[in-house]
Design a protein around this motif. Sequence first.
Motif, PDB file in Angstrom:
ATOM      1  N   GLN A   1       0.668  -1.074  -0.213  1.00 14.20           N
ATOM      2  CA  GLN A   1       0.070   0.081   0.540  1.00 14.20           C
ATOM      3  C   GLN A   1       0.781   1.033   0.131  1.00 14.20           C
ATOM      4  O   GLN A   1       1.832   1.355   0.775  1.00 14.20           O
ATOM      5  CB  GLN A   1      -0.787   0.049   1.503  1.00 14.20           C
ATOM      6  CG  GLN A   1      -1.958  -0.882   1.464  1.00 14.20           C
ATOM      7  CD  GLN A   1      -3.186  -1.232   0.539  1.00 14.20           C
ATOM      8  OE1 GLN A   1      -3.181  -0.063   0.000  1.00 14.20           O
ATOM      9  NE2 GLN A   1      -3.134  -2.302  -0.987  1.00 14.20           N
ATOM     10  N   VAL A   2       0.082   2.571  -0.165  1.00 15.75           N
ATOM     11  CA  VAL A   2       1.490   3.388  -0.394  1.00 15.75           C
ATOM     12  C   VAL A   2       0.492   4.490   0.136  1.00 15.75           C
ATOM     13  O   VAL A   2      -0.906   4.841   0.497  1.00 15.75           O
ATOM     14  CB  VAL A   2       1.199   3.986  -1.837  1.00 15.75           C
ATOM     15  CG1 VAL A   2       1.582   5.803  -1.717  1.00 15.75           C
ATOM     16  CG2 VAL A   2       1.895   3.014  -2.984  1.00 15.75           C
ATOM     17  N   GLN A   3       0.570   5.283   1.106  1.00 14.24           N
ATOM     18  CA  GLN A   3       0.569   6.395   1.828  1.00 14.24           C
ATOM     19  C   GLN A   3       0.892   8.206   1.904  1.00 14.24           C
ATOM     20  O   GLN A   3       2.311   7.433   1.396  1.00 14.24           O
ATOM     21  CB  GLN A   3       0.909   6.044   3.521  1.00 14.24           C
ATOM     22  CG  GLN A   3       0.345   4.534   4.161  1.00 14.24           C
ATOM     23  CD  GLN A   3       0.337   4.744   5.561  1.00 14.24           C
ATOM     24  OE1 GLN A   3       1.365   4.360   5.783  1.00 14.24           O
ATOM     25  NE2 GLN A   3      -0.395   4.385   6.679  1.00 14.24           N
ATOM     26  N   LEU A   4       0.308   8.177   2.004  1.00 19.05           N
ATOM     27  CA  LEU A   4       0.457   9.758   0.970  1.00 19.05           C
ATOM     28  C   LEU A   4       0.641  11.097   1.929  1.00 19.05           C
ATOM     29  O   LEU A   4      -0.879  11.188   3.004  1.00 19.05           O
ATOM     30  CB  LEU A   4      -0.206  10.483   0.107  1.00 19.05           C
ATOM     31  CG  LEU A   4       0.093   9.588  -0.819  1.00 19.05           C
ATOM     32  CD1 LEU A   4      -0.696  10.046  -1.836  1.00 19.05           C
ATOM     33  CD2 LEU A   4       1.569   9.588  -1.634  1.00 19.05           C
ATOM     34  N   VAL A   5       1.207  12.168   3.053  1.00 18.06           N
ATOM     35  CA  VAL A   5       0.830  12.931   3.875  1.00 18.06           C
ATOM     36  C   VAL A   5       1.390  14.360   3.453  1.00 18.06           C
ATOM     37  O   VAL A   5       2.453  14.890   3.145  1.00 18.06           O
ATOM     38  CB  VAL A   5       1.983  12.080   4.721  1.00 18.06           C
ATOM     39  CG1 VAL A   5       2.035  13.724   5.982  1.00 18.06           C
ATOM     40  CG2 VAL A   5       0.950  11.079   5.165  1.00 18.06           C
ATOM     41  N   GLU A   6       0.694  15.614   3.521  1.00 15.88           N
ATOM     42  CA  GLU A   6       1.256  16.464   3.265  1.00 15.88           C
ATOM     43  C   GLU A   6       1.149  17.297   3.961  1.00 15.88           C
ATOM     44  O   GLU A   6       0.843  17.195   5.118  1.00 15.88           O
ATOM     45  CB  GLU A   6      -0.717  17.075   1.950  1.00 15.88           C
ATOM     46  CG  GLU A   6      -0.889  16.590   1.055  1.00 15.88           C
ATOM     47  CD  GLU A   6      -2.153  15.702   1.274  1.00 15.88           C
ATOM     48  OE1 GLU A   6      -2.932  16.057  -0.110  1.00 15.88           O
ATOM     49  OE2 GLU A   6      -2.570  15.394   2.292  1.00 15.88           O
ATOM     50  N   SER A   7       1.744  18.275   3.690  1.00 14.82           N
ATOM     51  CA  SER A   7       2.348  19.269   5.129  1.00 14.82           C
ATOM     52  C   SER A   7       2.142  20.676   4.252  1.00 14.82           C
ATOM     53  O   SER A   7       2.707  20.831   2.685  1.00 14.82           O
ATOM     54  CB  SER A   7       3.341  19.206   5.911  1.00 14.82           C
ATOM     55  OG  SER A   7       4.275  19.029   4.786  1.00 14.82           O
ATOM     56  N   GLY A   8       2.591  22.261   4.924  1.00  9.09           N
ATOM     57  CA  GLY A   8       2.821  22.933   4.614  1.00  9.09           C
ATOM     58  C   GLY A   8       1.243  24.051   3.846  1.00  9.09           C
ATOM     59  O   GLY A   8       1.774  25.344   3.803  1.00  9.09           O
ATOM     60  N   GLY A   9       0.881  23.774   4.310  1.00  6.10           N
ATOM     61  CA  GLY A   9      -0.494  24.623   3.647  1.00  6.10           C
ATOM     62  C   GLY A   9      -0.532  25.789   5.315  1.00  6.10           C
ATOM     63  O   GLY A   9      -0.062  25.437   5.854  1.00  6.10           O
ATOM     64  N   GLY A  10      -1.635  26.409   4.741  1.00  9.92           N
ATOM     65  CA  GLY A  10      -1.703  27.897   5.385  1.00  9.92           C
ATOM     66  C   GLY A  10      -2.623  28.942   5.294  1.00  9.92           C
ATOM     67  O   GLY A  10      -2.882  28.236   3.733  1.00  9.92           O
ATOM     68  N   LEU A  11      -2.649  29.815   5.926  1.00  8.14           N
ATOM     69  CA  LEU A  11      -2.746  30.961   4.838  1.00  8.14           C
ATOM     70  C   LEU A  11      -1.642  32.254   4.953  1.00  8.14           C
ATOM     71  O   LEU A  11      -0.218  32.599   5.261  1.00  8.14           O
ATOM     72  CB  LEU A  11      -3.454  31.656   6.495  1.00  8.14           C
ATOM     73  CG  LEU A  11      -4.264  33.252   6.783  1.00  8.14           C
ATOM     74  CD1 LEU A  11      -5.125  33.082   5.265  1.00  8.14           C
ATOM     75  CD2 LEU A  11      -4.196  34.090   7.672  1.00  8.14           C
ATOM     76  N   ALA A  12      -2.102  32.736   3.908  1.00  7.79           N
ATOM     77  CA  ALA A  12      -0.833  33.091   3.171  1.00  7.79           C
ATOM     78  C   ALA A  12      -1.342  34.867   2.419  1.00  7.79           C
ATOM     79  O   ALA A  12      -2.511  34.958   1.735  1.00  7.79           O
ATOM     80  CB  ALA A  12      -0.369  32.803   1.970  1.00  7.79           C
ATOM     81  N   GLN A  13      -0.799  35.983   2.387  1.00 10.24           N
ATOM     82  CA  GLN A  13      -1.307  37.409   1.990  1.00 10.24           C
ATOM     83  C   GLN A  13      -1.159  37.145   0.074  1.00 10.24           C
ATOM     84  O   GLN A  13      -0.156  36.128  -0.145  1.00 10.24           O
ATOM     85  CB  GLN A  13      -0.500  38.425   2.255  1.00 10.24           C
ATOM     86  CG  GLN A  13      -1.107  38.821   3.736  1.00 10.24           C
ATOM     87  CD  GLN A  13      -1.213  39.679   4.475  1.00 10.24           C
ATOM     88  OE1 GLN A  13       0.362  40.793   3.549  1.00 10.24           O
ATOM     89  NE2 GLN A  13      -1.175  40.352   5.135  1.00 10.24           N
ATOM     90  N   PRO A  14      -1.917  37.463  -0.976  1.00 14.07           N
ATOM     91  CA  PRO A  14      -2.005  37.728  -2.243  1.00 14.07           C
ATOM     92  C   PRO A  14      -0.554  38.039  -2.434  1.00 14.07           C
ATOM     93  O   PRO A  14      -0.170  39.376  -1.288  1.00 14.07           O
ATOM     94  CB  PRO A  14      -3.229  38.744  -2.875  1.00 14.07           C
ATOM     95  CG  PRO A  14      -3.923  39.017  -1.521  1.00 14.07           C
ATOM     96  CD  PRO A  14      -3.803  38.906  -0.487  1.00 14.07           C
ATOM     97  N   GLY A  15      -0.204  37.438  -3.317  1.00 14.66           N
ATOM     98  CA  GLY A  15       1.225  37.518  -3.900  1.00 14.66           C
ATOM     99  C   GLY A  15       2.785  36.424  -3.277  1.00 14.66           C
ATOM    100  O   GLY A  15       3.233  37.128  -3.479  1.00 14.66           O
TER     101      GLY A  15
END
Length: 123
Positions: free
Chosen positions: A1-15
């Motif tokens: 089986q393959v497991q995927l773990v995402e990270s790095g998302g959040g709140l950012a201002q335009p640009g």
Amino acid sequence: QVQLVESGGGLAQPGASLTLSCAASGSIRSINAMGWYRQPPGKERELVATITRDYSTNYADSVKGRFTISRDNAKNTVYLQMNSLKPEDTAVYYCNAHRPGSGWSGVPDYDYWGQGTQVTVSS
């Protein structure tokens, strides 16, 4: 089986910029292509970018020139560098990994998905 773990998302201002990471583990030798999809609030999930094991890439028109997908096969990780973020980029971003089927053994194609990471672009 393959497991995927995402990270790095959040709140950012335009640009501003954000980088998403997706770490794959398990039977990763069977994976050919990986990619990122996103689902804005109230909308359908859409393709953002894909990359194959030999580094061939594909991008949605809406992110060309702003986003860059890459992968580090040694680390089993795919990245999405997002620059010049816009409010329209606000969505849940999902990592995807595709396992090709094997005709000789009757194994079908299969797609693995991460849990998703929220990206919000707002001033």
